[in-house]
Design an enzyme around this catalytic site. Structure first.
Site, PDB file in Angstrom:
ATOM      1  N   ASP A 152      23.625  35.318  39.789  1.00  0.00           N
ATOM      2  CA  ASP A 152      25.461  35.723  38.700  1.00  0.00           C
ATOM      3  C   ASP A 152      26.599  36.718  40.425  1.00  0.00           C
ATOM      4  O   ASP A 152      25.392  37.337  40.978  1.00  0.00           O
ATOM      5  CB  ASP A 152      25.504  36.554  37.688  1.00  0.00           C
ATOM      6  CG  ASP A 152      26.187  35.843  36.517  1.00  0.00           C
ATOM      7  OD1 ASP A 152      27.700  35.299  37.670  1.00  0.00           O
ATOM      8  OD2 ASP A 152      26.325  35.904  35.484  1.00  0.00           O
ATOM      9  N   ASP A 155      28.869  42.360  34.429  1.00  0.00           N
ATOM     10  CA  ASP A 155      29.718  43.804  33.840  1.00  0.00           C
ATOM     11  C   ASP A 155      29.291  44.484  33.044  1.00  0.00           C
ATOM     12  O   ASP A 155      27.936  45.629  32.729  1.00  0.00           O
ATOM     13  CB  ASP A 155      30.928  43.522  33.230  1.00  0.00           C
ATOM     14  CG  ASP A 155      31.862  44.443  33.445  1.00  0.00           C
ATOM     15  OD1 ASP A 155      31.318  45.592  32.673  1.00  0.00           O
ATOM     16  OD2 ASP A 155      32.924  43.769  33.174  1.00  0.00           O
ATOM     17  N   GLY A 170      48.933  62.268  38.771  1.00  0.00           N
ATOM     18  CA  GLY A 170      48.876  60.610  38.902  1.00  0.00           C
ATOM     19  C   GLY A 170      48.978  60.127  39.977  1.00  0.00           C
ATOM     20  O   GLY A 170      48.228  58.847  40.467  1.00  0.00           O
ATOM     21  N   GLU A 171      49.844  60.282  40.645  1.00  0.00           N
ATOM     22  CA  GLU A 171      50.858  59.410  41.700  1.00  0.00           C
ATOM     23  C   GLU A 171      49.244  59.801  42.773  1.00  0.00           C
ATOM     24  O   GLU A 171      48.652  60.971  43.723  1.00  0.00           O
ATOM     25  CB  GLU A 171      52.306  60.113  42.885  1.00  0.00           C
ATOM     26  CG  GLU A 171      53.102  59.905  41.630  1.00  0.00           C
ATOM     27  CD  GLU A 171      54.253  60.429  41.782  1.00  0.00           C
ATOM     28  OE1 GLU A 171      55.069  60.489  43.083  1.00  0.00           O
ATOM     29  OE2 GLU A 171      55.581  60.089  40.942  1.00  0.00           O
ATOM     30  N   LYS A 179      25.263  28.770  27.293  1.00  0.00           N
ATOM     31  CA  LYS A 179      25.623  30.197  26.324  1.00  0.00           C
ATOM     32  C   LYS A 179      27.241  29.753  25.497  1.00  0.00           C
ATOM     33  O   LYS A 179      27.432  28.742  25.825  1.00  0.00           O
ATOM     34  CB  LYS A 179      25.318  31.151  26.882  1.00  0.00           C
ATOM     35  CG  LYS A 179      27.188  30.797  28.238  1.00  0.00           C
ATOM     36  CD  LYS A 179      26.959  32.669  28.875  1.00  0.00           C
ATOM     37  CE  LYS A 179      27.920  32.308  29.789  1.00  0.00           C
ATOM     38  NZ  LYS A 179      28.249  33.906  30.825  1.00  0.00           N
ATOM     39  N   GLN A 181      40.974  37.188  35.702  1.00  0.00           N
ATOM     40  CA  GLN A 181      41.845  36.448  35.084  1.00  0.00           C
ATOM     41  C   GLN A 181      42.713  35.259  35.970  1.00  0.00           C
ATOM     42  O   GLN A 181      43.534  36.263  36.665  1.00  0.00           O
ATOM     43  CB  GLN A 181      42.483  38.107  35.036  1.00  0.00           C
ATOM     44  CG  GLN A 181      42.535  38.490  33.702  1.00  0.00           C
ATOM     45  CD  GLN A 181      43.448  39.621  32.873  1.00  0.00           C
ATOM     46  OE1 GLN A 181      44.497  39.409  33.245  1.00  0.00           O
ATOM     47  NE2 GLN A 181      42.598  41.459  33.379  1.00  0.00           N
ATOM     48  N   GLY A 188      25.156  42.118  29.271  1.00  0.00           N
ATOM     49  CA  GLY A 188      24.983  41.622  28.258  1.00  0.00           C
ATOM     50  C   GLY A 188      24.288  40.284  28.080  1.00  0.00           C
ATOM     51  O   GLY A 188      23.866  39.823  27.569  1.00  0.00           O
ATOM     52  N   HIS A 205      35.173  35.201  42.183  1.00  0.00           N
ATOM     53  CA  HIS A 205      34.870  35.095  40.485  1.00  0.00           C
ATOM     54  C   HIS A 205      34.583  33.416  40.546  1.00  0.00           C
ATOM     55  O   HIS A 205      33.642  32.274  40.052  1.00  0.00           O
ATOM     56  CB  HIS A 205      35.319  35.655  39.660  1.00  0.00           C
ATOM     57  CG  HIS A 205      34.619  35.357  38.100  1.00  0.00           C
ATOM     58  ND1 HIS A 205      33.331  35.217  37.520  1.00  0.00           N
ATOM     59  CD2 HIS A 205      35.357  34.813  37.182  1.00  0.00           C
ATOM     60  CE1 HIS A 205      33.181  34.789  36.704  1.00  0.00           C
ATOM     61  NE2 HIS A 205      34.569  34.495  36.299  1.00  0.00           N
TER      62      HIS A 205
END
Length: 327
Positions: A232, A236, A47-48, A204, A106, A239, A139
Site C-alpha cells: 500500500d 493510517d 501559534g504563529e 473491500k 482529498q 484497520g 496516493h
C-alpha cells in the site's frame, strides 16, 4: 563538509529543513555531502510560525525539505513560510521536497460541495513561490497535474522490494497482494521487481461517509501456502491493512509481509499492526516514526538516498526519470 556546493556554472545549492522531521533532512544532507542551511524557526505563544535563514541564499537553488506528520496543518504552514522567506531573500529557484504529500487523499470530489484539497495545497505552494515539487509515492498519480510547474514523482517501491527480496525464503512462492482494486497497477510494478510474482487483490467495501473505515471481504488470487507481500502507499489507522492480513491468513497464506511507503500510524495503528498476524511490517521514513510507535516486527527503511540522488539530478540538470529506468 562545506556550506556550499558549486558546479562549473558557479551555482549554489541550499538545502533547507523544517522542524517536522529533521533526522530525514540530516540524512539527505549527509548523502549530498552538504550541510543544512542554518535556520532559526520557532512558534509564538499564539501559534504563529517564524522562520529566518542565518546565511545568504541570494542566487541559490534551494530545496525545502519538510515532512507532514500530525499536526499536518502546522508543518504545511511552516513550509509555506520557509518558501516565502526564500523568495524574499532572492533565491534563484525553490524546490519543495515533500516526501509525503499533504492532503493527498482529498484528490477528487466524491460528493457535491466537497473541496479538492490536494489541488489547493499545490496552489498554495505555487503562490508561496515554489518553482518545482518533489514527492514520493503519491496516493494517486493525477496529483502531478495539480502543480503548475515540474513535479518529480519518486517511487519507493525499488527500495522496499530490494529489502523484501532478502526476507523471503522461496522467491517462487511469493504473491503480491493489492489491498484493493485501485492499486493493481502498482502491484504489477511490484510483481515485476519480484521476478514476475503472481498477483492477488483483496476485495473491500468502504463507506465514504465514514473516514478511515473499510471492511476487507475476500481475496481474489492464489495465496494458499504462499508468502504474501501486501502493499500500500500509506498506513493510517491500520484497520484496512490489518483486515486484509486476516483475510489472507484465513485463505491459507503461509505468511504476510506488509510493505508501505508512508507510516502515518494514527491511533490505534500500532496496536492493530503489532497484533494482526503479519510476520513483518516494512515502511520508509518519509514520515517520522517515534519510539512510541515502533514495535517488534516493524522495519523502517531510509528514503534519504533516493531523495538525495533526485536533488542532485535536479541541481545538475540531469534526469530524474532515468533513476527508475536502470537495470
Amino acid at each position: 563538509m562545506t556550506r556550499e556546493i558549486t558546479n562549473p556554472g558557479e551555482r549554489k545549492l541550499a538545502v533547507v529543513s523544517g522542524r517536522a522531521h529533521p533526522k530525514l533532512a540530516e540524512e539527505i544532507a549527509k548523502e549530498l555531502g552538504h550541510d543544512l542551511l542554518p535556520t532559526s524557526a520557532y512558534t509564538f505563544a499564539n501559534g504563529e510560525t517564524y522562520v529566518r535563514y542565518e546565511e545568504s541564499v541570494r542566487g541559490a537553488d534551494a530545496f525545502v525539505i519538510q515532512s507532514h506528520p500530525a499536526p499536518i496543518n502546522e508543518w504545511l504552514m511552516e513550509q509555506l513560510i520557509m518558501i516565502d522567506a526564500l523568495k524574499r531573500a532572492s533565491a534563484r529557484s525553490i524546490t519543495v521536497v515533500a516526501p509525503f504529500y499533504p492532503y493527498a487523499r482529498q484528490d477528487k470530489k466524491h460528493k457535491g460541495r466537497e473541496p479538492i484539497s490536494a489541488r489547493l495545497v499545490a496552489d498554495l505552494y505555487k503562490t508561496a513561490g515554489a518553482d518545482r515539487m518533489m514527492t514520493v509515492d503519491l496516493h494517486t498519480s493525477q496529483i502531478q497535474g495539480y502543480f503548475d510547474g515540474p513535479m518529480d514523482h519518486l517511487f519507493a517501491i525499488p527500495v522496499l522490494a530490494d529489502y523484501i527480496k532478502t526476507r523471503v525464503a522461496d522467491p517462487e512462492k511469493v504473491t503480491v497482494v493489492s489491498p484493493d482494486t485501485g492499486r493493481v497497477r502498482v502491484a504489477e510494478h511490484w510483481a515485476d521487481l519480484l521476478g514476475g510474482a503472481p498477483l492477488a487483490f483483496v476485495h473491500k467495501t468502504r463507506d465514504i461517509n465514514v473516514p478511515n473505515q473499510a471492511v476487507s471481504k475476500t481475496v481474489v488470487g492464489d495465496v494458499e501456502g504462499r508468502s504474501c507481500v501486501l502493499i500500500d502507499d500509506m498506513i493510517d489507522t491500520g484497520g484496512t491493512i490489518a483486515g486484509a492480513v486476516k483475510v489472507l491468513k484465513d485463505k491459507g497464506a503461509k505468511e504476510v509481509i506488509i510493505a508501505a511507503t508512508h507510516a502515518v500510524f494514527s491511533d490505534p495503528a500500532v496496536e492493530r499492526l503489532s497484533g494482526c498476524g503479519a510476520s513483518e511490517v516494512v515502511v520508509t521514513n518519509t514520515l517520522p516514526v517515534p519510539e512510541e510507535k515502533r514495535f517488534d516486527n516493524l522495519t523502517v527503511l531510509s528514503i534519504a538516498p533516493l531523495l538525495a540522488r533526485a536533488i542532485r539530478e535536479v541541481f545538475d540538470e540531469g534526469s530524474v526519470t532515468e533513476m527508475f529506468n536502470e537495470g
